[in-house]
Design a protein around this motif. Structure first.
Motif, PDB file in Angstrom:
ATOM      1  N   HIS A  47       0.803  -1.226   0.000  1.00  0.00           N
ATOM      2  CA  HIS A  47       0.000   0.000   0.000  1.00  0.00           C
ATOM      3  C   HIS A  47       0.837   1.278   0.000  1.00  0.00           C
ATOM      4  O   HIS A  47       0.286   2.376   0.091  1.00  0.00           O
ATOM      5  CB  HIS A  47      -0.936   0.015   1.220  1.00  0.00           C
ATOM      6  CG  HIS A  47      -1.786  -1.218   1.338  1.00  0.00           C
ATOM      7  ND1 HIS A  47      -2.812  -1.507   0.452  1.00  0.00           N
ATOM      8  CD2 HIS A  47      -1.753  -2.241   2.243  1.00  0.00           C
ATOM      9  CE1 HIS A  47      -3.378  -2.659   0.809  1.00  0.00           C
ATOM     10  NE2 HIS A  47      -2.748  -3.127   1.883  1.00  0.00           N
ATOM     11  N   GLU A  48       2.171   1.145  -0.097  1.00  0.00           N
ATOM     12  CA  GLU A  48       3.074   2.302  -0.084  1.00  0.00           C
ATOM     13  C   GLU A  48       2.810   3.185   1.133  1.00  0.00           C
ATOM     14  O   GLU A  48       2.798   4.414   1.057  1.00  0.00           O
ATOM     15  CB  GLU A  48       2.956   3.103  -1.375  1.00  0.00           C
ATOM     16  CG  GLU A  48       3.360   2.316  -2.608  1.00  0.00           C
ATOM     17  CD  GLU A  48       3.376   3.157  -3.869  1.00  0.00           C
ATOM     18  OE1 GLU A  48       3.083   4.371  -3.756  1.00  0.00           O
ATOM     19  OE2 GLU A  48       3.683   2.622  -4.937  1.00  0.00           O
ATOM     20  N   ASP A  49       2.593   2.550   2.267  1.00  0.00           N
ATOM     21  CA  ASP A  49       2.301   3.243   3.521  1.00  0.00           C
ATOM     22  C   ASP A  49       3.616   3.748   4.114  1.00  0.00           C
ATOM     23  O   ASP A  49       4.388   2.990   4.701  1.00  0.00           O
ATOM     24  CB  ASP A  49       1.610   2.268   4.481  1.00  0.00           C
ATOM     25  CG  ASP A  49       1.140   2.954   5.749  1.00  0.00           C
ATOM     26  OD1 ASP A  49       1.698   4.014   6.096  1.00  0.00           O
ATOM     27  OD2 ASP A  49       0.219   2.419   6.400  1.00  0.00           O
ATOM     28  N   LEU A  50       3.877   5.056   3.981  1.00  0.00           N
ATOM     29  CA  LEU A  50       5.136   5.622   4.455  1.00  0.00           C
ATOM     30  C   LEU A  50       5.226   5.651   5.978  1.00  0.00           C
ATOM     31  O   LEU A  50       6.328   5.660   6.531  1.00  0.00           O
ATOM     32  CB  LEU A  50       5.332   7.030   3.902  1.00  0.00           C
ATOM     33  CG  LEU A  50       5.617   7.119   2.397  1.00  0.00           C
ATOM     34  CD1 LEU A  50       5.938   8.548   2.014  1.00  0.00           C
ATOM     35  CD2 LEU A  50       6.769   6.200   1.993  1.00  0.00           C
ATOM     36  N   ASP A  51       4.095   5.667   6.655  1.00  0.00           N
ATOM     37  CA  ASP A  51       4.150   5.604   8.112  1.00  0.00           C
ATOM     38  C   ASP A  51       4.682   4.244   8.559  1.00  0.00           C
ATOM     39  O   ASP A  51       5.447   4.147   9.527  1.00  0.00           O
ATOM     40  CB  ASP A  51       2.766   5.847   8.707  1.00  0.00           C
ATOM     41  CG  ASP A  51       2.804   5.841  10.233  1.00  0.00           C
ATOM     42  OD1 ASP A  51       3.464   6.731  10.807  1.00  0.00           O
ATOM     43  OD2 ASP A  51       2.202   4.933  10.838  1.00  0.00           O
ATOM     44  N   ALA A  52       4.294   3.184   7.843  1.00  0.00           N
ATOM     45  CA  ALA A  52       4.819   1.850   8.150  1.00  0.00           C
ATOM     46  C   ALA A  52       6.318   1.811   7.899  1.00  0.00           C
ATOM     47  O   ALA A  52       7.088   1.244   8.691  1.00  0.00           O
ATOM     48  CB  ALA A  52       4.103   0.799   7.298  1.00  0.00           C
ATOM     49  N   ALA A  53       6.752   2.421   6.792  1.00  0.00           N
ATOM     50  CA  ALA A  53       8.185   2.457   6.497  1.00  0.00           C
ATOM     51  C   ALA A  53       8.935   3.249   7.561  1.00  0.00           C
ATOM     52  O   ALA A  53      10.044   2.877   7.968  1.00  0.00           O
ATOM     53  CB  ALA A  53       8.411   3.076   5.118  1.00  0.00           C
ATOM     54  N   ARG A  54       8.345   4.355   8.023  1.00  0.00           N
ATOM     55  CA  ARG A  54       8.989   5.166   9.059  1.00  0.00           C
ATOM     56  C   ARG A  54       9.209   4.346  10.326  1.00  0.00           C
ATOM     57  O   ARG A  54      10.283   4.405  10.945  1.00  0.00           O
ATOM     58  CB  ARG A  54       8.133   6.387   9.369  1.00  0.00           C
ATOM     59  CG  ARG A  54       8.726   7.276  10.461  1.00  0.00           C
ATOM     60  CD  ARG A  54       7.736   8.340  10.901  1.00  0.00           C
ATOM     61  NE  ARG A  54       6.533   7.730  11.472  1.00  0.00           N
ATOM     62  CZ  ARG A  54       6.458   7.239  12.703  1.00  0.00           C
ATOM     63  NH1 ARG A  54       7.519   7.267  13.506  1.00  0.00           N
ATOM     64  NH2 ARG A  54       5.345   6.698  13.148  1.00  0.00           N
ATOM     65  N   GLN A  55       8.216   3.558  10.705  1.00  0.00           N
ATOM     66  CA  GLN A  55       8.349   2.736  11.906  1.00  0.00           C
ATOM     67  C   GLN A  55       9.436   1.678  11.732  1.00  0.00           C
ATOM     68  O   GLN A  55      10.185   1.378  12.673  1.00  0.00           O
ATOM     69  CB  GLN A  55       7.013   2.071  12.237  1.00  0.00           C
ATOM     70  CG  GLN A  55       5.926   3.042  12.663  1.00  0.00           C
ATOM     71  CD  GLN A  55       4.647   2.310  13.048  1.00  0.00           C
ATOM     72  OE1 GLN A  55       4.638   1.494  13.963  1.00  0.00           O
ATOM     73  NE2 GLN A  55       3.557   2.593  12.330  1.00  0.00           N
ATOM     74  N   LEU A  56       9.539   1.100  10.537  1.00  0.00           N
ATOM     75  CA  LEU A  56      10.588   0.115  10.270  1.00  0.00           C
ATOM     76  C   LEU A  56      11.966   0.757  10.371  1.00  0.00           C
ATOM     77  O   LEU A  56      12.910   0.167  10.920  1.00  0.00           O
ATOM     78  CB  LEU A  56      10.389  -0.504   8.888  1.00  0.00           C
ATOM     79  CG  LEU A  56       9.201  -1.457   8.731  1.00  0.00           C
ATOM     80  CD1 LEU A  56       8.982  -1.790   7.255  1.00  0.00           C
ATOM     81  CD2 LEU A  56       9.423  -2.738   9.530  1.00  0.00           C
ATOM     82  N   VAL A  57      12.085   1.969   9.840  1.00  0.00           N
ATOM     83  CA  VAL A  57      13.373   2.655   9.873  1.00  0.00           C
ATOM     84  C   VAL A  57      13.753   3.053  11.294  1.00  0.00           C
ATOM     85  O   VAL A  57      14.848   2.742  11.780  1.00  0.00           O
ATOM     86  CB  VAL A  57      13.341   3.901   8.955  1.00  0.00           C
ATOM     87  CG1 VAL A  57      14.592   4.756   9.182  1.00  0.00           C
ATOM     88  CG2 VAL A  57      13.264   3.489   7.492  1.00  0.00           C
ATOM     89  N   THR A  58      12.857   3.751  11.979  1.00  0.00           N
ATOM     90  CA  THR A  58      13.208   4.269  13.304  1.00  0.00           C
ATOM     91  C   THR A  58      13.480   3.159  14.315  1.00  0.00           C
ATOM     92  O   THR A  58      14.300   3.324  15.223  1.00  0.00           O
ATOM     93  CB  THR A  58      12.093   5.187  13.836  1.00  0.00           C
ATOM     94  OG1 THR A  58      10.836   4.480  13.816  1.00  0.00           O
ATOM     95  CG2 THR A  58      11.977   6.438  12.984  1.00  0.00           C
ATOM     96  N   SER A  59      12.815   2.028  14.151  1.00  0.00           N
ATOM     97  CA  SER A  59      13.047   0.925  15.090  1.00  0.00           C
ATOM     98  C   SER A  59      14.386   0.240  14.865  1.00  0.00           C
ATOM     99  O   SER A  59      14.814  -0.572  15.682  1.00  0.00           O
ATOM    100  CB  SER A  59      11.915  -0.104  14.980  1.00  0.00           C
ATOM    101  OG  SER A  59      11.915  -0.721  13.696  1.00  0.00           O
TER     102      SER A  59
END
Length: 298
Positions: A47-59
């Protein structure tokens, strides 16, 4: 599934005014469970959900910090190493496939290290020869190998010059030539030299800036002239090739114009392909080269 979603504007721990604050904030971000990680990865991929990507990165920022800390010995700012590692982490998140059964932490390590390696090789003051895979391996492993050798020999101190036997051992271990080990060691242990005088009050100065000739090749006019010359050479070569018949053109290209990393075809290989003798291929090649030479001289 799309790989076009941009991660360039992901919020990366806002409010971090210093590297210490950034590290402290990154370490406070909770780790993800495997189930949470897979769910977020699927949201991003499907779904190209950038909030999901942000959580993956920050974690996973603490992973970047830990890896970057291992490269502090090259004299580059910790913050810059972390920044480059963060780019690698974002690339890993963009390419991560949760269905392969591998955790993101394992997958991301390669991308993080790759970005940091590139940054070091482009910016470290002494490194200019690490262009092959073996040389890169030599660059990033020579320090640790020398430290290990120093620990094994009480009479040696830290990063003293390697002996002939040690040079051979390192070369064999890393798959490079002994002279490459010696050259890299020289670069690693060499000292910086000031380009300009250290003091403005000295009447005489023998700093390199006083006697090094200017490199005219980087002047704008010279660069434009070289670019135009290269363009004319390329156009001339294309025109000369176009003047040949199809078989002659193919022979010249496969004999003399192969891409980097490819091997030129031999006379015997071309002879078998065209059903003629190797001598006939040689004659065609000579005739074609003479015609092209005439075209380029015109």
């Amino acid at each position: 599934m799309s790989h076009t979603a941009s991660l360039d504007h992901l919020p990366m721990l806002a409010g971090s005014g210093s590297i210490e604050a950034f590290i402290s904030a990154a370490n406070r971000v909770p780790m993800l469970s495997e189930v949470e990680e897979q769910a977020l990865a699927r949201r991003f991929r499907e779904h190209e959900d950038l909030d999901a990507a942000r959580q993956l990165v920050t974690s996973h920022l603490r992973l970047v910090i830990a890896i970057a800390r291992g490269y502090l010995g090259y004299g580059l700012p910790h913050a810059d190493l972390i920044q480059e590692g963060n780019i690698g982490l974002m690339k890993a998140v963009k390419r991560f496939d949760p269905d392969r059964g591998v955790r993101l932490v394992s997958f991301a390590m390669h991308w993080i290290k790759a970005e940091i390696h590139e940054y070091i090789l482009k910016n470290w003051r002494l490194v200019k020869i690490a262009t092959t895979k073996a040389q890169r391996k030599l660059f990033f492993n020579l320090r640790s190998i020398k430290a290990s050798l120093a620990q094994d020999a009480d009479s040696r101190q830290g990063f003293n010059t390697l002996g002939a036997e040690e040079v051979s051992a390192v070369a064999k271990q890393l798959g490079v030539k002994p002279e490459e080990v010696i050259e890299m060691e020289t670069r690693l242990t060499g000292a910086d030299v000031s380009l300009e005088p250290l003091s403005d009050t000295e009447e005489e100065s023998y700093a390199p800036i006083a006697y090094l000739a200017a490199d005219r090749s980087v002047e704008p006019l010279a660069m434009l002239e070289r670019k135009e010359y290269d363009r004319m050479q390329d156009e001339g070569l294309s025109s000369a090739l176009a003047s040949l018949d199809e078989r002659s053109r193919a022979i010249v290209q496969r004999r003399w114009l192969v891409a980097d990393g490819e091997e030129a075809a031999t006379l015997h290989e071309l002879a078998a392909e065209y059903g003629v003798s190797a001598e006939r291929i040689r004659q065609i090649e000579v005739k074609a080269m003479q015609k092209m030479k005439g075209q380029l001289a015109a």
